[in-house]
Design a protein around this motif. Structure first.
Motif, PDB file in Angstrom:
ATOM      1  N   SER A  14       0.808  -1.224   0.000  1.00 54.30           N
ATOM      2  CA  SER A  14       0.000   0.000   0.000  1.00 54.30           C
ATOM      3  C   SER A  14       0.842   1.276   0.000  1.00 54.30           C
ATOM      4  CB  SER A  14      -0.950   0.016   1.198  1.00 54.30           C
ATOM      5  OG  SER A  14      -1.851  -1.048   1.117  1.00 54.30           O
ATOM      6  N   ASP A  46     -13.727  -9.057   6.351  1.00 51.06           N
ATOM      7  CA  ASP A  46     -12.799  -8.170   7.062  1.00 51.06           C
ATOM      8  C   ASP A  46     -11.677  -7.694   6.146  1.00 51.06           C
ATOM      9  OD1 ASP A  46     -14.219  -8.352   9.428  1.00 51.06           O
ATOM     10  OD2 ASP A  46     -12.989  -9.992  10.221  1.00 51.06           O
ATOM     11  N   GLU A  96     -13.048  -5.134   3.752  1.00 49.87           N
ATOM     12  CA  GLU A  96     -13.122  -3.831   4.422  1.00 49.87           C
ATOM     13  C   GLU A  96     -11.751  -3.166   4.447  1.00 49.87           C
ATOM     14  OE1 GLU A  96     -14.164  -2.031   8.833  1.00 49.87           O
ATOM     15  OE2 GLU A  96     -14.950  -3.984   8.279  1.00 49.87           O
ATOM     16  N   ARG A  97     -10.716  -3.925   4.758  1.00 49.87           N
ATOM     17  CA  ARG A  97      -9.349  -3.383   4.786  1.00 49.87           C
ATOM     18  C   ARG A  97      -8.940  -2.906   3.396  1.00 49.87           C
ATOM     19  NH1 ARG A  97      -5.240  -1.275   4.305  1.00 49.87           N
ATOM     20  NH2 ARG A  97      -3.308  -1.567   5.439  1.00 49.87           N
ATOM     21  N   GLU A  98      -9.381  -3.619   2.358  1.00 46.48           N
ATOM     22  CA  GLU A  98      -9.094  -3.222   0.977  1.00 46.48           C
ATOM     23  C   GLU A  98      -9.749  -1.873   0.664  1.00 46.48           C
ATOM     24  OE1 GLU A  98      -7.776  -4.399  -3.136  1.00 46.48           O
ATOM     25  OE2 GLU A  98      -7.100  -4.734  -1.102  1.00 46.48           O
ATOM     26  N   LEU A  99     -10.968  -1.675   1.126  1.00 52.04           N
ATOM     27  CA  LEU A  99     -11.656  -0.399   0.912  1.00 52.04           C
ATOM     28  C   LEU A  99     -10.949   0.750   1.639  1.00 52.04           C
ATOM     29  CD1 LEU A  99     -15.381  -1.538   1.082  1.00 52.04           C
ATOM     30  CD2 LEU A  99     -14.079  -0.845  -0.957  1.00 52.04           C
ATOM     31  N   VAL A 100     -10.438   0.462   2.836  1.00 49.15           N
ATOM     32  CA  VAL A 100      -9.676   1.476   3.569  1.00 49.15           C
ATOM     33  C   VAL A 100      -8.424   1.846   2.773  1.00 49.15           C
ATOM     34  CG1 VAL A 100      -8.296   1.884   5.650  1.00 49.15           C
ATOM     35  CG2 VAL A 100     -10.568   0.853   5.840  1.00 49.15           C
ATOM     36  N   LYS A 101      -7.755   0.840   2.233  1.00 48.10           N
ATOM     37  CA  LYS A 101      -6.556   1.098   1.424  1.00 48.10           C
ATOM     38  C   LYS A 101      -6.901   1.981   0.231  1.00 48.10           C
ATOM     39  CE  LYS A 101      -5.180  -1.573  -1.872  1.00 48.10           C
ATOM     40  NZ  LYS A 101      -4.768  -2.727  -2.663  1.00 48.10           N
ATOM     41  N   SER A 109      -9.422   4.015  -0.123  1.00 48.69           N
ATOM     42  CA  SER A 109      -9.791   5.349   0.356  1.00 48.69           C
ATOM     43  C   SER A 109      -8.539   6.184   0.639  1.00 48.69           C
ATOM     44  CB  SER A 109     -10.652   5.234   1.616  1.00 48.69           C
ATOM     45  OG  SER A 109     -10.946   6.502   2.132  1.00 48.69           O
ATOM     46  N   ARG A 110      -7.558   5.569   1.255  1.00 51.69           N
ATOM     47  CA  ARG A 110      -6.304   6.284   1.540  1.00 51.69           C
ATOM     48  C   ARG A 110      -5.568   6.657   0.256  1.00 51.69           C
ATOM     49  NH1 ARG A 110      -4.554   2.554   6.647  1.00 51.69           N
ATOM     50  NH2 ARG A 110      -5.934   3.561   8.140  1.00 51.69           N
ATOM     51  N   ASP A 132      -7.357   9.652  -1.100  1.00 52.75           N
ATOM     52  CA  ASP A 132      -7.007  10.862  -0.342  1.00 52.75           C
ATOM     53  C   ASP A 132      -5.613  11.369  -0.723  1.00 52.75           C
ATOM     54  OD1 ASP A 132      -9.449  10.650   0.955  1.00 52.75           O
ATOM     55  OD2 ASP A 132      -8.591   9.830   2.816  1.00 52.75           O
TER      56      ASP A 132
END
Length: 189
Positions: free
Chosen positions: A59, A115, A118-123, A125-126, A129
């Motif tokens: 990431s 889970d 979800e972590r993939e979506l956070v990645k 999103s970052r 950003d």
């Protein structure tokens, strides 16, 4: 086990991927990953915070590649062109060695676990950003930077899946260009 082992990080990643594929992510322990790699749990935790992070190790490199590509682009280019060039620049990471097969295995594991999804979506999103910030630093106003970055992340997601499944094994940048051309055709019929 010896005190220092070459390529410990890579061996841990390969061991984790193999075990996750064989038994499922949920049923694998850090101890089992370390043992499969011929290393200790302590060595595992020197490289990864937890067993999930093995799957998200790249990431930081993705983010750095995106932001550096935007920063290096000539001034005055439209935001969507900056984003397209940045997404295409990720090809250098994906085309190295045998990344496609590793990525296929990784994605299959992520797809089976909510889970990890979800972590993939956070990645993602970052990454969006960071891309927004890079565009803004490149003098793109915030609303346009945000919109272009989010479109870019959507193109990235679609292109990544296409790249994994492409029977012709076309290079990632070629698929990125095709996706942006498809997007342009949809918005300018």
């Amino acid at each position: 086990m010896s005190r220092w082992e070459p390529n410990a990080r890579g061996r841990l990643a390969q061991a984790a991927l193999a075990l996750y594929g064989e038994r499922g992510y949920e049923k694998v322990t850090v101890a089992e990953i370390a043992a499969r790699a011929g290393l200790t749990e302590r060595t595992f935790f020197r490289h990864y915070a937890d067993k999930r992070e093995v799957l998200f190790d790249g990431s930081t490199r993705l983010q750095q590649t995106l932001t550096e590509a935007v920063a290096a682009a000539p001034a005055g280019r439209p935001p969507i062109e900056l984003v397209g060039a940045a997404i295409a620049a990720l090809g250098a990471l994906f085309e190295a060695d045998e990344r496609r097969e590793f990525a296929r295995q990784r994605q299959a594991i992520v797809d089976k676990n909510p889970d990890l999804q979800e972590r993939e979506l956070v990645k993602l999103s970052r990454l969006g950003d960071a891309l927004t910030d890079a565009l803004h630093d490149h003098d793109v106003p915030v609303p346009a930077a945000s919109l272009a970055a989010q479109v870019g992340i959507a193109v990235f997601r679609v292109t990544f899946v296409r790249w994994l499944d492409d029977p012709a094994s076309r290079p990632f940048p070629e698929l990125v260009r095709a996706a942006f051309e498809e997007l342009a055709a949809m918005t300018h019929p």
